[in-house]
Design an enzyme around this catalytic site. Structure first.
Site, PDB file in Angstrom:
ATOM      1  N   SER A 167       0.824  -1.209   0.000  1.00 23.23           N
ATOM      2  CA  SER A 167       0.000   0.000   0.000  1.00 23.23           C
ATOM      3  C   SER A 167       0.856   1.256   0.000  1.00 23.23           C
ATOM      4  CB  SER A 167      -0.945  -0.004   1.194  1.00 23.23           C
ATOM      5  OG  SER A 167      -0.290  -0.431   2.342  1.00 23.23           O
ATOM      6  N   HIS A 170      -2.452  -2.901  -6.335  1.00 22.75           N
ATOM      7  CA  HIS A 170      -2.938  -2.554  -4.998  1.00 22.75           C
ATOM      8  C   HIS A 170      -4.462  -2.616  -4.953  1.00 22.75           C
ATOM      9  CE1 HIS A 170      -3.269   0.724  -1.670  1.00 22.75           C
ATOM     10  NE2 HIS A 170      -3.318  -0.489  -1.155  1.00 22.75           N
ATOM     11  N   GLU A 186      -5.093  -0.210  -8.044  1.00 25.22           N
ATOM     12  CA  GLU A 186      -4.101   0.826  -8.325  1.00 25.22           C
ATOM     13  C   GLU A 186      -2.885   0.087  -8.895  1.00 25.22           C
ATOM     14  OE1 GLU A 186      -2.903   2.831  -4.654  1.00 25.22           O
ATOM     15  OE2 GLU A 186      -2.970   4.754  -5.690  1.00 25.22           O
ATOM     16  N   ASN A 245      -3.555   6.260  -1.002  1.00 20.35           N
ATOM     17  CA  ASN A 245      -3.164   6.470   0.393  1.00 20.35           C
ATOM     18  C   ASN A 245      -2.563   7.849   0.636  1.00 20.35           C
ATOM     19  OD1 ASN A 245      -4.121   4.258   1.813  1.00 20.35           O
ATOM     20  ND2 ASN A 245      -2.521   2.960   0.959  1.00 20.35           N
TER      21      ASN A 245
HETATM   22  N1  CAA Z   1     -16.578  -9.173   2.072  1.00 18.78           N
HETATM   23  C1  CAA Z   1     -17.502  -9.326   1.101  1.00 18.78           C
HETATM   24  N2  CAA Z   1     -18.581  -8.523   0.968  1.00 18.78           N
HETATM   25  C2  CAA Z   1     -18.749  -7.564   1.904  1.00 18.78           C
HETATM   26  C3  CAA Z   1     -17.844  -7.354   2.967  1.00 18.78           C
HETATM   27  C4  CAA Z   1     -16.726  -8.210   3.022  1.00 18.78           C
HETATM   28  N3  CAA Z   1     -15.794  -8.082   3.976  1.00 18.78           N
HETATM   29  N4  CAA Z   1     -18.275  -6.324   3.718  1.00 18.78           N
HETATM   30  C5  CAA Z   1     -19.414  -5.891   3.152  1.00 18.78           C
HETATM   31  N5  CAA Z   1     -19.703  -6.631   2.066  1.00 18.78           N
HETATM   32  C6  CAA Z   1     -20.816  -6.469   1.140  1.00 18.78           C
HETATM   33  C7  CAA Z   1     -22.112  -6.841   1.814  1.00 18.78           C
HETATM   34  O1  CAA Z   1     -22.353  -8.241   1.691  1.00 18.78           O
HETATM   35  C8  CAA Z   1     -23.110  -6.008   1.036  1.00 18.78           C
HETATM   36  O2  CAA Z   1     -23.423  -6.641  -0.201  1.00 18.78           O
HETATM   37  P1  CAA Z   1     -24.923  -6.614  -0.801  1.00 18.78           P
HETATM   38  O3  CAA Z   1     -25.299  -5.159  -0.886  1.00 18.78           O
HETATM   39  O4  CAA Z   1     -24.812  -7.268  -2.137  1.00 18.78           O
HETATM   40  O5  CAA Z   1     -25.753  -7.354   0.186  1.00 18.78           O
HETATM   41  C9  CAA Z   1     -22.347  -4.740   0.700  1.00 18.78           C
HETATM   42  O6  CAA Z   1     -20.958  -5.079   0.802  1.00 18.78           O
HETATM   43  C10 CAA Z   1     -22.653  -3.625   1.669  1.00 18.78           C
HETATM   44  O7  CAA Z   1     -22.395  -4.113   2.971  1.00 18.78           O
HETATM   45  P2  CAA Z   1     -23.245  -3.747   4.262  1.00 18.78           P
HETATM   46  O8  CAA Z   1     -24.653  -3.389   3.864  1.00 18.78           O
HETATM   47  O9  CAA Z   1     -23.047  -4.780   5.297  1.00 18.78           O
HETATM   48  O10 CAA Z   1     -22.520  -2.494   4.882  1.00 18.78           O
HETATM   49  P3  CAA Z   1     -22.291  -1.070   4.299  1.00 18.78           P
HETATM   50  O11 CAA Z   1     -23.347  -0.626   3.368  1.00 18.78           O
HETATM   51  O12 CAA Z   1     -22.019  -0.285   5.530  1.00 18.78           O
HETATM   52  O13 CAA Z   1     -20.930  -1.214   3.460  1.00 18.78           O
HETATM   53  C11 CAA Z   1     -18.593  -1.161   3.231  1.00 18.78           C
HETATM   54  C12 CAA Z   1     -19.768  -1.752   3.997  1.00 18.78           C
HETATM   55  C13 CAA Z   1     -18.663  -1.606   1.769  1.00 18.78           C
HETATM   56  C14 CAA Z   1     -17.338  -1.721   3.868  1.00 18.78           C
HETATM   57  C15 CAA Z   1     -18.678   0.415   3.317  1.00 18.78           C
HETATM   58  O14 CAA Z   1     -18.781   0.811   4.645  1.00 18.78           O
HETATM   59  C16 CAA Z   1     -17.490   1.096   2.692  1.00 18.78           C
HETATM   60  O15 CAA Z   1     -17.398   1.257   1.473  1.00 18.78           O
HETATM   61  N6  CAA Z   1     -16.529   1.531   3.553  1.00 18.78           N
HETATM   62  C17 CAA Z   1     -15.302   2.198   3.087  1.00 18.78           C
HETATM   63  C18 CAA Z   1     -14.307   1.154   2.691  1.00 18.78           C
HETATM   64  C19 CAA Z   1     -13.040   1.770   2.209  1.00 18.78           C
HETATM   65  O16 CAA Z   1     -12.828   2.973   2.173  1.00 18.78           O
HETATM   66  N7  CAA Z   1     -12.107   0.887   1.834  1.00 18.78           N
HETATM   67  C20 CAA Z   1     -10.779   1.320   1.406  1.00 18.78           C
HETATM   68  C21 CAA Z   1      -9.871   1.281   2.576  1.00 18.78           C
HETATM   69  S1  CAA Z   1      -8.232   1.742   2.115  1.00 18.78           S
HETATM   70  C22 CAA Z   1      -7.532   0.278   1.623  1.00 18.78           C
HETATM   71  O17 CAA Z   1      -8.078  -0.784   1.684  1.00 18.78           O
HETATM   72  C23 CAA Z   1      -6.170   0.364   1.040  1.00 18.78           C
HETATM   73  C24 CAA Z   1      -5.044   0.580   1.907  1.00 18.78           C
HETATM   74  O18 CAA Z   1      -3.939   0.468   1.403  1.00 18.78           O
HETATM   75  C25 CAA Z   1      -5.145   0.979   3.318  1.00 18.78           C
END
Ligand code: CAA
Length: 286
Positions: free
Chosen positions: A119, A142, A154, A192
């Site tokens: 990352s 990424h 990415e 990031n």
């Molecule tokens: N695995 C598989 N599917 C998942 C999941 C997981 N861990 N978590 C959630 N889902 C799916 C759910 O099953 C649901 O699917 P359906 O709509 O088809 O039923 C969908 O995602 C939405 O989930 P929820 O309704 O339970 O919850 P939500 O609407 O609050 O969404 C989230 C959850 C998608 C995580 C949302 O909160 C989100 O987008 N958060 C931000 C995530 C983000 O910014 N990620 C990037 C982080 S930075 C990174 O990863 C890189 C780095 O280098 C640090």
């Protein structure tokens, strides 16, 4: 080139998700951890995620079973000998990653692509752990968490990465349903570099007592329409991971916006790493 066999090193938050999305589109995946129990735990986590999709009616039970049948947990690097693509998603520690890449270089076929899910660490420095002949096929790939949900890859080209490797990673990402952005090999790449100052500023607001963790997160969710608040997102990513990325950004680019806040340093030193340890800026389950 056709990518049929994928070797994923690391079965944690990112590695298990990366293995899942490849197996789901028909790739044969070896999921590696040096400790077999951790590789099996990664496969079990994938099974749990697929079970939830079946329960929601989004996935047929037969497709879940077929996806799981394409996944092989392993505690040896031998499976890399059959790989068309090796993806490394182990802890963000340059020495650990470099040692693993050197070992994989000795096992994998000469034509296999090596992709790091780092990352923030320089792709050129990681590629330097491999032979000169491998470096044209060394690239950054990424992913974002949760990998099955977040539709971005990415792509980071190192100085030696060739066009055929970029083309292959673009084609694979399209198969996975992911959109590609290309970043230069600069600290923290694009996402990031943009994200970490936001998380760090939220942490500074918290440590200064500007607001509670809940109010800071609600501010971003309700006032900015972010899916998660910044403190909740940091807990989700892992506070140790956030700290490592901020350090790479701060050392590589300077600038007070990248300096890790003291509250983050203290939480990590205390073993409070966010969701995975049950405590970070919030406590879990919430
Ligand atoms: N695995 C598989 N599917 C998942 C999941 C997981 N861990 N978590 C959630 N889902 C799916 C759910 O099953 C649901 O699917 P359906 O709509 O088809 O039923 C969908 O995602 C939405 O989930 P929820 O309704 O339970 O919850 P939500 O609407 O609050 O969404 C989230 C959850 C998608 C995580 C949302 O909160 C989100 O987008 N958060 C931000 C995530 C983000 O910014 N990620 C990037 C982080 S930075 C990174 O990863 C890189 C780095 O280098 C640090």
């Amino acid at each position: 080139m056709s990518i049929d066999h994928v070797f994923v090193a690391g079965a944690g938050l990112m590695g298990h998700g990366i293995a899942q999305v490849h197996a789901a589109v028909g790739k044969h995946v070896t999921l590696y951890e040096p400790d077999l129990a951790r590789a099996v735990a990664g496969r079990d986590r994938i099974a749990g995620s697929l079970d939830r999709a079946v329960a929601k009616g989004r996935l047929a039970a037969a497709d879940r079973d077929a996806t799981l049948a394409r996944l092989t947990p392993a505690d040896s690097l031998d499976g890399a000998a059959r790989a068309d693509l090796v993806i490394e998603a182990v802890f963000e520690d340059e020495a650990v990653k470099a040692a693993l890449w050197a070992a994989l270089d000795a096992v994998a076929p000469a034509g296999a692509i090596f992709a790091s899910n780092t990352s923030s660490i320089s792709i050129d420095r990681l590629a330097a752990a491999t032979s000169g002949a491998r470096r044209p096929r060394f690239v950054g790939m990424h992913f974002f968490s949760p990998v099955p949900v977040m539709p971005l890859v990415e792509l980071i080209r190192g100085a030696a990465t060739d066009d055929a490797t970029e083309t292959a990673i673009r084609a694979l990402s399209a198969e996975l349903g992911k959109q590609v952005i290309v970043s230069a090999d600069r600290p923290g790449f694009i996402v990031n570099r943009v994200l970490m100052p936001l998380l760090a500023e939220a942490m500074r607001a918290y440590e200064e007592g500007t607001g509670t963790a809940d109010d800071i997160d609600t501010g971003a969710k309700v006032g900015l329409n972010h899916p998660m608040g910044p403190l909740e997102l940091a807990d989700f990513i892992g506070l140790d991971v956030c700290l490592g990325i901020m350090r790479v950004l701060h050392e590589g680019l300077g600038g007070p916006q990248f300096e890790p806040p003291q509250v983050l340093v203290d939480l990590v030193a205390g073993g409070h790493l966010g969701q995975k340890t049950g405590r970070g800026f919030h406590t879990y389950p919430r």
